[in-house]
Every structure is written in C-alpha cells, then in structure tokens.
Design an enzyme around this catalytic site. Sequence first.
Site, PDB file in Angstrom:
ATOM      1  N   GLN A   1       0.732  -1.305   0.159  1.00  0.00           N
ATOM      2  CA  GLN A   1       0.004  -0.038   0.160  1.00  0.00           C
ATOM      3  C   GLN A   1       1.012   1.300  -0.081  1.00  0.00           C
ATOM      4  OE1 GLN A   1      -3.131   0.646  -0.632  1.00  0.00           O
ATOM      5  NE2 GLN A   1      -3.639  -1.477  -0.913  1.00  0.00           N
ATOM      6  N   SER A   2       2.049   1.235  -0.772  1.00  0.00           N
ATOM      7  CA  SER A   2       2.722   2.548  -0.735  1.00  0.00           C
ATOM      8  C   SER A   2       2.256   3.556  -1.365  1.00  0.00           C
ATOM      9  CB  SER A   2       3.980   2.017  -1.514  1.00  0.00           C
ATOM     10  OG  SER A   2       4.779   3.127  -1.757  1.00  0.00           O
ATOM     11  N   ASN A   3       2.356   4.728  -0.719  1.00  0.00           N
ATOM     12  CA  ASN A   3       1.639   5.909  -1.099  1.00  0.00           C
ATOM     13  C   ASN A   3       2.840   6.656  -2.408  1.00  0.00           C
ATOM     14  OD1 ASN A   3      -0.607   6.187   0.393  1.00  0.00           O
ATOM     15  ND2 ASN A   3       0.822   6.764   1.962  1.00  0.00           N
TER      16      ASN A   3
ATOM     17  N   CYS B   1       4.799   4.714  -4.370  1.00  0.00           N
ATOM     18  CA  CYS B   1       4.780   4.063  -5.607  1.00  0.00           C
ATOM     19  C   CYS B   1       3.198   4.571  -6.349  1.00  0.00           C
ATOM     20  CB  CYS B   1       4.585   2.659  -5.559  1.00  0.00           C
ATOM     21  SG  CYS B   1       5.973   1.710  -4.834  1.00  0.00           S
TER      22      CYS B   1
END
Length: 354
Positions: free
Chosen positions: A80-82, A84
């Site tokens: 859930q990387s913001n 990326c």
Amino acid sequence: MKGLDLVEDLRKRKETLFTHPTPLERMKNISSLTGVEIFIKREDLIGCGFGGNKIRKMEYLIEDIKNKGADTVLTWGGIQSNWCRAMSSICRIFGIEPYLILFKRKNLPDDLGGNVLLENFSGAKISIVEGEGKKLIKLDDIWEIVSENLQNLEKMGRKTYLAPIGASIPEGSMEVSWGGIAYLDCFYELMEQCDTLGIEPDWIVHATGSGSTQAGLIAGSKLMGVKTKILGISVSETKVKFEEIVRFILENIQNYIQVNLEIKDEEIKIVDDYIGDGYGIVSRELVNSIKIVAEKEGIFLDPVYTGKAMVGLLDLINKGFFKKNEKIIFMHTGGLPALFSYKEKLEEFLKEQR
Ligand SMILES: Cc1ncc(COP(=O)(O)O)c(C=O)c1O
C-alpha cells in the site's frame, strides 16, 4: 546562486503539479477540545494523483527524471505504498513508464485495492514480491531484487531512472534529496500563509517515514531563521535511526543549497513512542485518533502515517509537552487510499465503540 536565492529560483522553476498553496486551516473543535491552538496543513487535498506529500515531492523529482532523459522509472515500496502510487500517476502525465516492485509484509493487508487499484488505473507495471513463508524481506534482498529488475529493464533497452523511496535518501539515480527540497519549499509556502493569518507557529508536527519531509521542514525553518520547531512522529524506526537518516538528508540539502545551517542535534526532534506494534499495525489508539478527527473536524486521517502522528500529538498535549499558548501546525500528509485496504483491522476496533 545559493541559499535563499537558490530556493526562490527553484520555487519559480519547478514543475507545478497542483494549485499552491494547499489550505492551512484552524482545527476549531480539536483546539477547543485540547485547549491548544492547532492548525492543519492539508497536503492531502493536493488535487493530483490522490494527493499527499509524495505528490509535492514529485514536483521536483520529475524534473530530475526528465533531465536525465529517462523513459522509465523503477521504484519500490510496500503493497500500500503511497510513494509508488504517486510515482505512477505523475510519471504517466509525462509519458514515462512506471515500474513498481511491491513487497508484501507479514501482518499487513495484502488486498490489491487502495493504492494498487489506483496504480492499475495509471497503467503502472507492477510486480508483487513476497518473502519466503511470508517473512519480512531483508534490506539486502530488496536491493538484490531491485538491481535484478533494473538490469532487466536496461537489457530491454529502457533508459531507467532508479528512484529511491520517498525521494529522501540520495541513492539510485537521485543525487539530491528532492523530497527534502520540496519540503524546504513547502516551509516557505507555509510561512507565507502564516503571515497572512498573522500567526507564528511554535511547532510543526508530522509523521516521519523516510525522513525528507522532516529534513526539508527543518532546513526551511533554519534558512528562514524563524522559531518554528519541527517534531517528527516516527511510524517505523527508532529515534536514533531516524536522527541519523534526517541528519544525512540535511547534509545533502545543505550541500545542494551551499549553506551550512549549523543544525544542532537537539534541533532534529523525533519521538518514537507511537509506533505501537510496528509499521502499519493498527491499534485501538490509532482508530480513536482517526475517529476523533473525523467526528470533530470532518477530516479523515490515514491508518499508517497521519493517524499515528495524531495519536502522538494528542498524547503529547495530554502529557503537557507543549507550553500553554503555543501554536501547532499538524501536517496532513495524505495517504488516504490505504484507509480502505485496512477496513477489516479498523472495523475490529470501531465495533467496540458502537
Ligand atoms: C501519507 C504519508 N505521510 C507521511 C509520510 C512520511 O513522510 P517522509 O517519507 O517524508 O518521512 C509518508 C511516507 O513515508 C506518507 O506516505
């Protein structure tokens, strides 16, 4: 050009991706609840790529990517990387192909909604990697996987920019901490807003994850010579580790702007008491803080960064950390798409309150 002149020049020349400034508002009800004047800087309302601090950082990073003639960007993060998500939406605007390596982590949601859904809309190429037996992948292994992917892209003839997480630590293809420069710029923006409102903030409180939001804000405060102190609430690493990272980024910023800001150790303020059971792990306190802000202000925080920073802010107020009459600015650094991927875990604690 250097120092203030350089920053002014950079601010004029950067790639503008959204309407500046982001709103700065008084948290009326939270202020009367806590007895402390709290304002909120709405980086979450950045109207591009679903907002947040990572999009602000892209205003500077994208210039570097374009200047180096890259047609592809390779970066990585958690599922859930913001970071990326921000990377994929901004790259696309400039016709650059985003390649993402998303690492699964034990005990964290692994559904492919939230940020992954948005990355799919942006047409990012995604590979999902899981540690053996769902174990946490070690840093060395992450570098090995990233390097393999980089070599493959280069074999395919792609001119690839390797972008480090959060545009924070200068590594890969990035020599300058553009994330730090973006938040140095943000500090200027914030001071202009404070002037208009007639306030002099004593504190800026925010979540620290990869370090450049904090380093940039500290550099801004020092360069402008104002009294504002920056307090980073760690969401992952120990205070000692983050002091080292933030100091490293600050060295890089100072080299770039060619000014020695003479930053003392006590000016790098990090609190690591609110990590709870670990990065991204939801707790009762976290759910309470998201709920209080939602109910009192109609503003939603995210479960990994801003929610934890708010747990810290509210607890520090309770403990009398801030002096009476001090003014605090809370940075809402975004991260909202992940809220929905944490539904199950958040619901567990929300149910208790019904
Ligand atoms: C929503 C959000 N807030 C805060 C942070 C922390 O900012 P920084 O990485 O600059 O420390 C991050 C990323 O790490 C983030 O995604």
